[in-house]
Design an enzyme around this catalytic site. Sequence first.
Site, PDB file in Angstrom:
ATOM      1  CG  ASP A   1      -1.680   1.161   1.465  1.00 46.52           C
ATOM      2  OD1 ASP A   1      -2.205   1.647   0.465  1.00 46.52           O
ATOM      3  OD2 ASP A   1      -1.791   1.622   2.609  1.00 46.52           O
TER       4      ASP A   1
ATOM      5  CG  ASP B   1      -1.662   2.136   6.667  1.00 49.83           C
ATOM      6  OD1 ASP B   1      -2.034   1.903   5.502  1.00 49.83           O
ATOM      7  OD2 ASP B   1      -1.773   3.236   7.214  1.00 49.83           O
TER       8      ASP B   1
ATOM      9  CG  ASP C   1      -3.851  -1.543   2.839  1.00 43.08           C
ATOM     10  OD1 ASP C   1      -4.044  -1.272   1.648  1.00 43.08           O
ATOM     11  OD2 ASP C   1      -3.394  -0.732   3.661  1.00 43.08           O
TER      12      ASP C   1
END
Lengths: 1182, 338
Positions: free
Chosen positions: A463, A882, A886
Amino acid sequence: METSNHAIERTSSVNSSSKRSISSIQSRMSGGNSLREVSVAELGSKPVRQSSRGGDSEFFSMSFKEINDEDARLVYINDPERTNEEYEFAGNEVQTGKYSLITFLPRNLFEQFHRVAYIYFLVIAILNQLPQLAVFGRGASILPLAFVLFVTAVKDAYEDYRRHRADKIENNRHALVLNNGQFQSKRWKDIWVGEVIKIKANETLPCDMVLLSTSDPTGVAYVQTINLDGESNLKTRYAKQETLLRSPEGEKIVGLIKCEKPNRNIYGFQANMELDGKKLSLGPSNIILRGCELKNTTWAVGVAVYTGRETKAMLNSSGAPSKRSSLETRMNLEIVILSFFLITLCMVVSIGAAVWLKHFEDRLDSIVFYHKKDYSKGMVDIDNYNYYGWGMEIFFTFLMAVIVFQIMIPISLYISMELVRIGQAYFMVRDMNMYDEASDSRFQCRALNINEDLGQIKYVFSDKTGTLTENKMEFRCASIGGVDYSNTKASMPGDQVAYMVKVDGKLMKPKVTVKANPELLQLARSENDSPGGTYIHDFFLALASCNTLVPFVIDTSDPAVKIIDYQGESPDEQALAYAAAAYGYMLIERSSGHIVIDVQGEKQRFNVLGLHEFDSDRKRMSVILGCPDKSVKVYVKGADTTMFSVIDRSYQENVVHATENHLHSYSSLGLRTLVVGVRELSSSEFEQWHSAFEAASTALMGRAALLRKVASNVETKIKVLGASGIEDKLQQGVPEAIESLRAAGMKVWVLTGDKQETAISIGYSSKLLTGNMTQIIINNNSKESCRKNLEENLLMSKKLMPDSTIESDAARSSGTGKVQLALIIDGTSLVYVLDSDLEEQLFQLASKCSVVLCCRVAPLQKAGIVALVKRRTADMTLAIGDGANDVSMIQMADVGVGISGQEGRQAVMASDFSMGQFRFLIPLLLVHGHWNYQRMAYMIIYNFYRNSVFVFLMFWFTLFTGFTLTTAITEWSSVLYSVIYTSFPTIVVGILDKNLSRRTLLEYPQLYGSGQRDESYNSKLFWLAMADTLWQSIVVYFIPLFAYWNSTIDISSLGDLWTIAIVIVVNFHLAMDVIRWNWITHAAIWGSIIATCLCVMIIDAIPMLFGFWSIFEIGKTSLFWALLLIIIVAALAPRLVIKVLYQYYRPNDIQIAREAEKYGNLRQVEQPEVEMNSMTMANQRR
Amino acid sequence: MSSTNNAPPSTAAASKRPKYSKFTQQELPACKPILTPRWVISAFMLISIIFVPIGVAALFASRDVIEIVDRYDSVCVPANETDKVKYIQTPGFKTCNRTLTVPKHMKPPIFVYYQLDNFYQNHRRYVKSRNDQQLRDSKEANSVSGCKPEDYNNNSAIVPCGLIAWSLFNDTYSFSRKNVPLNVSKKDISWKSDREHKFGKDVYPQNFQSGSLIGGAKLDSSIPLSEQEDLVVWMRTAALPTFRKLYGRIEVELQENDVIDVTLGNNYNTYSFNGKKKLVISTTSWLGGKNDFLGIAYLTVGGLCFFLAVMFTIIYLVKPRQLGDPSYLSWNRNPGWH
């Protein structure tokens, strides 16, 4: 107007209201609420939110679908008797303890036997109990299993005892329950579904309940859900307006709640409430869950809908589904091969027995050592003694062979692996290099069975926001009215503006200071009515008002100074609000109907007439403010793409143009940009909007869509005020980490919700993209163009890298002299690619690129991309992220890593490993992953070898006993062999051995490739180990056999020799492969040999056993020692020779690095001849 | 998960920073040996230097052992007997005379063994068929578990029970040289530990070989088991199907070309399983009996190690490789080749 009335009412309680923070995803799911839930909106660029909005609108369309009566739970409010009449719902007593005194034994055993290994143990032990098959004595056959079961049971019992104690405390807590019109204290365990419960501030909720009313006149309640999902910020929950005003003591609320069956989704809830014939929908924002704490709300009243074990907290308490490491999956293949070996050995023994018995069949009775018939009852009735006919004897021989050779299947390996993984996890958690100072968090191992996968990762999916970057937004520059105020260069040290404002005699100062542009600051302070001044005023007013932040006033040590902390979940909004505060527009109070902004020292009150929250279609939010000067303005902020479609281009064209230019330059700097606009509403426009808004907010059907429409109608002809640039700083060490990952041969894919320009610029700054890369950009709006684009690029990439598929990974990653490709693809194109026939082409293309950057992707697409790679290759994938967006990706990948950052803990909860910083990925993979893989791979092969060498030893002996499965080695020794004699060193080595030091591994990331290429565990190594096994067993067995042929040697003495010889050989074999000898390794290996000798001596000192004193008798003979010496040398010599040849003439990278570690500094001078040699060697290798 | 178990982390909690120790950071001082050519060559050299002399010594020791082996099982059956099993099963003492010539001077102690071939004393049915408790303890005369089918006879327990004792070897040998009997000492032919701890001094044979089927020798029921050394020797079951058991010791010197007359009682039935019976008279060395295997094995391994040492030396000299040279790392090699 109702709004302002509330506002007045609430001014007395400034403190309580200003403390509220509206936050988290759930609050955005605010379902069927009425007008004043003025819901929490949210700033554009985080896809999480987009998705949750998406989910929300889905929810709306769902919510009024009738829930089928069979699928529903009917709860009669305040009528528990009727509620529980038909179905007895679970009481509120929780039983996290699994066992009671009576059920402990059977249930615990039942649970333990879920492991296949134990069942194998058990079946073998049961077989052994049949008198015909009794190979081992009862004790020896059951003891190991019993021991393992006992230890586990004691551990379980202790844990359960602690749970019982906690349950008892929990169940006996008190709560206020409505009984005959009065709230009375009742124990938690006695609460029923349907009862009405009152909770006071800071109390924990006893069960899941639907809110009826709260102390807040608007029906808001704040809860902290740290016990549920670990997020510490407060979440807002709402009572329905219809129930809000009734006081439960006074008039009885009669209603029926129809809700879904208990499920474990803590973010979803679906129900209707029938109240006075009216049907209301209930959503996740109307329910408060067990385990949450009520905060900042004096009281809340609700009706229990799920109790006890049916609460969402309880349903969620079970562990996450476990993953299996790829090494373990591969290992199963070898286990199958070993099973074939086992069956083959048993077959050989049975066939041998068959031939032997057939040959002597008619003479068996007169063979003195067979004695088929039992004459003890005289000559009259002569039975066969323990002889069941030829066929049965063969069958029994087969089963006995299985019992004797059982350890061919290395069951103890599974237990060793678990221990080793615990040890490895211990070291990973304790590693100081993976401790994050900022968040005071250690590395966490949430999954215990995929440690070794960390050493084989080929694809890293990351990410961006919060993972590569800190997700701490910093306001960097603004373009206001077409003028660029970049404070990057203009700012001087000491320019940190500590803006303070005096409110009620107290100094208020924002928590975060912002570097302000002095020029802009000057302009903002000097109130002038020039067009520029109006722009600036409106711009900062928009930043301060057009958000959902709640100012939080914190006391400082100085009583005269207070700090204002903006609470909210969007870091962008916070950054903008702090920036506005720095320039003199400080938001100091928010309540549901109004906000108070301190404008250049002057407190101004604005009525918040309406707020259109952010959604993924509009990608903007707006707020309608009633200004102190009685004008009504709509302030809008949003992503540039959608904002420019609603602005009034006719008005001040040059400003629009300049803003566009500035935006472009901001995003190419890697800044996150937002466009801000305003429009003043005429009273007719306002009236029109207001009635539409009222109608939409109270609509029962499709409210979200209606609200969106209202928003779109009012957000038109916007006058551009300017644009803001927010910097999301890269986390420390990210560029270096990405460089290392790529050098280690991993492909890094970055998946982000950001727009393309931002993503590319972040790509450059994080060294993901470099100047010499050829970028392939796929940015299409239809499937056909997408296909064309992919095909063209595929052709081009083939031209550029004609043989990339056969090129070695190491060479590709180092990229010497090769063109490197970077693929940049956006979410729209991915829509056409994923789940279609284009997937294959994309994969082909992507596998040629060393970097893939996906922009504007939705959370589910992230998982789709991971799945795309995972389906097409056996390579290991790792996803790191995080945020909640995700989660799907983390769960999809082979290894999921969560960053415990700014965005709550959902990613961490879903992950297998969690850590504080992206750069910890380097020590995690390159160091720990490498070690874990090497250790585990070696341990598995060694365990295969160790067990089969022993089995072969017994097998050879069987061939010399008339195929009757006598064991020369005492049964205790054969039981203890894999428990005491040889297990400890392999576990110690599996936990402690390091092939290379941390420094070397970090210095040469390429060394990671050995795991990617399966260098430590492959079928070649397996078959080599098996060949070695065969050789060693032959040496250990046949050297003594020939030496003692025609001698007086007795079975136990020879057995003792074999026992000691095999244990020494097996431990020396391990010793030969140990790379680092520390004192623990020494102790384990030599200690095991000593322990074996002691055990053999102890066993032989028991006069009851028939091998009494053999070891001492045989130990007196020099032949014994001479044999021991030659066995060890002859057994291990071939292995040593092969090892030396390989290490010296076919060295792998690890070997060279090992040598360099030891001698490297001494031998830096290179000789040309050697260089030549290395070249020829290298050529031969290929 | 319940709310009480999972209290939020208190803000006052100490830092979670892991404490430094060499152990937790995996930095324990360690030695990391590497197989350098020098090390390997010296190791193989050392092994050959140690092994070759041992092998030579072992061969010499084996050569020094003088061994007379006489197979008598078929010779001792009269030529007219076609069914050997039937012959051996007919009751009565069957004597047989053999003449042995001493090939070389033999120094005492000279051991007399009997050797059985194809006799599976390690057969699973056989090897378990005993009760060690009964052998040790006179109070345990009735523990006959595991002894089936030789556990009871006429409903009273057999001591010593079980197949092993039942099948006690019962061929006898007596030796004479020039018509002078040679004394064969039968004392201390068993392990001292067995006599003292395993076979009771107060355990006497009971009901032994009194059944309908006689397996082998009978025991004098007035002598305790610990002194029945033939039984004690026999009960140490052999590891392999070809085995020797000590019969006795000749304590006088035998000269080269001495002719020894053996009168043997051929009673033991090995005919039903084609077992051979041999009489062995042998001296011993520090390595035991006559067996060249160990010497040859040591010489072979020693020789091979020497060969390997030489080979490695040659390879090392011809094709040296610098240890730890980074240019050998796969990514430092020229990526152009395939």
